[in-house]
Design a protein around this motif. Structure first.
Motif, PDB file in Angstrom:
ATOM      1  N   VAL A  90      -9.936 -60.943   5.474  1.00 37.68           N
ATOM      2  CA  VAL A  90      -8.838 -60.636   6.392  1.00 37.68           C
ATOM      3  C   VAL A  90      -8.377 -59.210   6.109  1.00 37.68           C
ATOM      4  CG1 VAL A  90      -6.489 -61.240   7.129  1.00 37.68           C
ATOM      5  CG2 VAL A  90      -8.098 -63.042   6.459  1.00 37.68           C
ATOM      6  N   ALA A  91      -8.391 -58.370   7.138  1.00 37.89           N
ATOM      7  CA  ALA A  91      -7.912 -56.998   6.998  1.00 37.89           C
ATOM      8  C   ALA A  91      -6.394 -56.989   7.077  1.00 37.89           C
ATOM      9  CB  ALA A  91      -8.495 -56.119   8.097  1.00 37.89           C
ATOM     10  N   GLU A  92      -5.765 -56.231   6.182  1.00 37.78           N
ATOM     11  CA  GLU A  92      -4.307 -56.124   6.207  1.00 37.78           C
ATOM     12  C   GLU A  92      -3.875 -55.254   7.385  1.00 37.78           C
ATOM     13  OE1 GLU A  92      -0.930 -54.007   3.545  1.00 37.78           O
ATOM     14  OE2 GLU A  92      -2.349 -55.264   2.476  1.00 37.78           O
ATOM     15  N   SER A  93      -4.520 -54.107   7.537  1.00 37.38           N
ATOM     16  CA  SER A  93      -4.266 -53.194   8.648  1.00 37.38           C
ATOM     17  C   SER A  93      -5.478 -52.288   8.751  1.00 37.38           C
ATOM     18  CB  SER A  93      -2.988 -52.390   8.426  1.00 37.38           C
ATOM     19  OG  SER A  93      -3.165 -51.461   7.379  1.00 37.38           O
ATOM     20  N   TRP A  94      -5.421 -51.312   9.631  1.00 31.75           N
ATOM     21  CA  TRP A  94      -6.561 -50.408   9.832  1.00 31.75           C
ATOM     22  C   TRP A  94      -7.068 -49.813   8.530  1.00 31.75           C
ATOM     23  CZ3 TRP A  94      -6.542 -46.766  14.570  1.00 31.75           C
ATOM     24  CH2 TRP A  94      -6.309 -47.497  15.731  1.00 31.75           C
ATOM     25  N   ASP A  95      -6.151 -49.353   7.699  1.00 30.81           N
ATOM     26  CA  ASP A  95      -6.567 -48.580   6.530  1.00 30.81           C
ATOM     27  C   ASP A  95      -5.823 -48.955   5.247  1.00 30.81           C
ATOM     28  OD1 ASP A  95      -4.103 -47.645   7.230  1.00 30.81           O
ATOM     29  OD2 ASP A  95      -4.633 -45.524   7.170  1.00 30.81           O
ATOM     30  N   ARG A  96      -5.270 -50.143   5.186  1.00 29.29           N
ATOM     31  CA  ARG A  96      -4.475 -50.526   4.024  1.00 29.29           C
ATOM     32  C   ARG A  96      -5.130 -51.582   3.145  1.00 29.29           C
ATOM     33  NH1 ARG A  96      -1.169 -46.543   3.041  1.00 29.29           N
ATOM     34  NH2 ARG A  96       0.113 -46.049   4.827  1.00 29.29           N
ATOM     35  N   GLY A  97      -6.403 -51.877   3.351  1.00 25.92           N
ATOM     36  CA  GLY A  97      -7.076 -52.839   2.498  1.00 25.92           C
ATOM     37  C   GLY A  97      -7.182 -54.201   3.141  1.00 25.92           C
ATOM     38  N   LEU A 149     -10.875 -56.089  13.035  1.00 25.35           N
ATOM     39  CA  LEU A 149     -10.329 -57.307  12.452  1.00 25.35           C
ATOM     40  C   LEU A 149      -8.809 -57.358  12.574  1.00 25.35           C
ATOM     41  CD1 LEU A 149     -12.420 -57.685   9.176  1.00 25.35           C
ATOM     42  CD2 LEU A 149     -12.809 -58.752  11.414  1.00 25.35           C
ATOM     43  N   THR A 150      -8.206 -56.290  13.070  1.00 22.19           N
ATOM     44  CA  THR A 150      -6.757 -56.259  13.247  1.00 22.19           C
ATOM     45  C   THR A 150      -6.422 -56.315  14.727  1.00 22.19           C
ATOM     46  OG1 THR A 150      -6.574 -53.851  13.382  1.00 22.19           O
ATOM     47  CG2 THR A 150      -6.498 -54.831  11.179  1.00 22.19           C
ATOM     48  N   THR A 151      -5.260 -56.851  15.034  1.00 20.31           N
ATOM     49  CA  THR A 151      -4.842 -56.958  16.426  1.00 20.31           C
ATOM     50  C   THR A 151      -4.686 -55.576  17.050  1.00 20.31           C
ATOM     51  OG1 THR A 151      -3.694 -58.988  15.862  1.00 20.31           O
ATOM     52  CG2 THR A 151      -3.115 -57.977  17.957  1.00 20.31           C
ATOM     53  N   SER A 152      -4.020 -54.667  16.351  1.00 22.27           N
ATOM     54  CA  SER A 152      -3.839 -53.323  16.901  1.00 22.27           C
ATOM     55  C   SER A 152      -5.170 -52.582  16.983  1.00 22.27           C
ATOM     56  CB  SER A 152      -2.830 -52.535  16.075  1.00 22.27           C
ATOM     57  OG  SER A 152      -3.219 -52.497  14.719  1.00 22.27           O
ATOM     58  N   GLY A 153      -6.051 -52.820  16.045  1.00 27.22           N
ATOM     59  CA  GLY A 153      -7.363 -52.196  16.083  1.00 27.22           C
ATOM     60  C   GLY A 153      -8.213 -52.712  17.229  1.00 27.22           C
ATOM     61  N   ALA A 154      -8.034 -53.958  17.580  1.00 29.17           N
ATOM     62  CA  ALA A 154      -8.775 -54.534  18.702  1.00 29.17           C
ATOM     63  C   ALA A 154      -8.412 -53.830  20.000  1.00 29.17           C
ATOM     64  CB  ALA A 154      -8.492 -56.023  18.821  1.00 29.17           C
ATOM     65  N   VAL A 155      -7.126 -53.554  20.183  1.00 32.91           N
ATOM     66  CA  VAL A 155      -6.688 -52.839  21.379  1.00 32.91           C
ATOM     67  C   VAL A 155      -7.310 -51.442  21.409  1.00 32.91           C
ATOM     68  CG1 VAL A 155      -4.683 -51.850  22.555  1.00 32.91           C
ATOM     69  CG2 VAL A 155      -4.550 -54.148  21.576  1.00 32.91           C
ATOM     70  N   ALA A 156      -7.279 -50.753  20.294  1.00 39.74           N
ATOM     71  CA  ALA A 156      -7.859 -49.413  20.220  1.00 39.74           C
ATOM     72  C   ALA A 156      -9.368 -49.441  20.435  1.00 39.74           C
ATOM     73  CB  ALA A 156      -7.536 -48.779  18.868  1.00 39.74           C
ATOM     74  N   SER A 157     -10.047 -50.459  19.925  1.00 43.65           N
ATOM     75  CA  SER A 157     -11.502 -50.513  20.078  1.00 43.65           C
ATOM     76  C   SER A 157     -11.913 -50.770  21.517  1.00 43.65           C
ATOM     77  CB  SER A 157     -12.121 -51.545  19.147  1.00 43.65           C
ATOM     78  OG  SER A 157     -11.861 -52.844  19.584  1.00 43.65           O
TER      79      SER A 157
END
Length: 174
Positions: A90-97, A149-157
């Motif tokens: 599980v990704a915590e956020s885009w770049d936080r581990g 793997l993140t909700t916000s990253g999915a929107v950006a992808s």
């Protein structure tokens, strides 16, 4: 350094362009004396990603999957079975581990600004009895772009795929 497992190296290399799609291939390799060799191959224009990826651990293919339609990071988690053990990342956020877990074991890595003021650093914690494979896999995923793997990253992808479509071409092991 991964405690009793010794020094572990994570290398990221760009491979030749693909003849079919013109995309570059990325290779992430984790190796060391006390860990199994892990190889992660992917096709894409930038940092290694989870799409079009192949993972091998100790020479054994490990299929990975995530739910691209999940609404929360936990629903979008990467799931795979390695050495007859089910893992979840599980990704915590885009770049936080993120957190790699399996039955009885949780390996968390958090990234942030280095205490020295230069670049980023990571701090890992382990709950349960983790083995060399668990720790090497956690180190691997720190070198991979996990934004999908993140909700916000999915929107950006989604926006990124519209502007720069990725090839559906599978990764070559050659």
């Amino acid at each position: 350094m991964l405690g009793e497992f010794g020094e572990v190296t994570v290398e990221v290399r760009r491979r030749q362009r693909s003849v079919k799609a013109g995309s570059r291939q990325s290779e992430v390799r984790v190796h060391g004396d006390g860990v199994p060799e892990i190889l992660f191959l992917t096709v894409g224009p930038a940092r290694p990603t989870l799409r079009n990826a192949r993972l091998t651990v100790g020479g054994e293919a490990v299929p990975v999957a995530f739910d691209g339609r999940g609404l929360r990071n936990t629903a979008r988690a990467l799931r795979f079975t390695c050495r007859e053990r089910a893992h979840t990342y599980v990704a915590e956020s885009w770049d936080r581990g993120g957190t790699l877990s399996r039955s009885g074991v949780v390996v968390s890595v958090r990234r942030g600004k280095s205490p020295t003021g230069k670049g980023m650093s990571g701090l890992g914690t382990v709950e349960g009895v983790a083995d060399a494979t668990d720790l090497a896999l956690a180190a691997l995923f720190e070198a991979v772009d996990r934004q999908e793997l993140t909700t916000s990253g999915a929107v950006a992808s989604v926006l990124g795929r519209v502007l720069n479509p990725r090839s559906p071409e599978p990764v070559s092991l050659d």
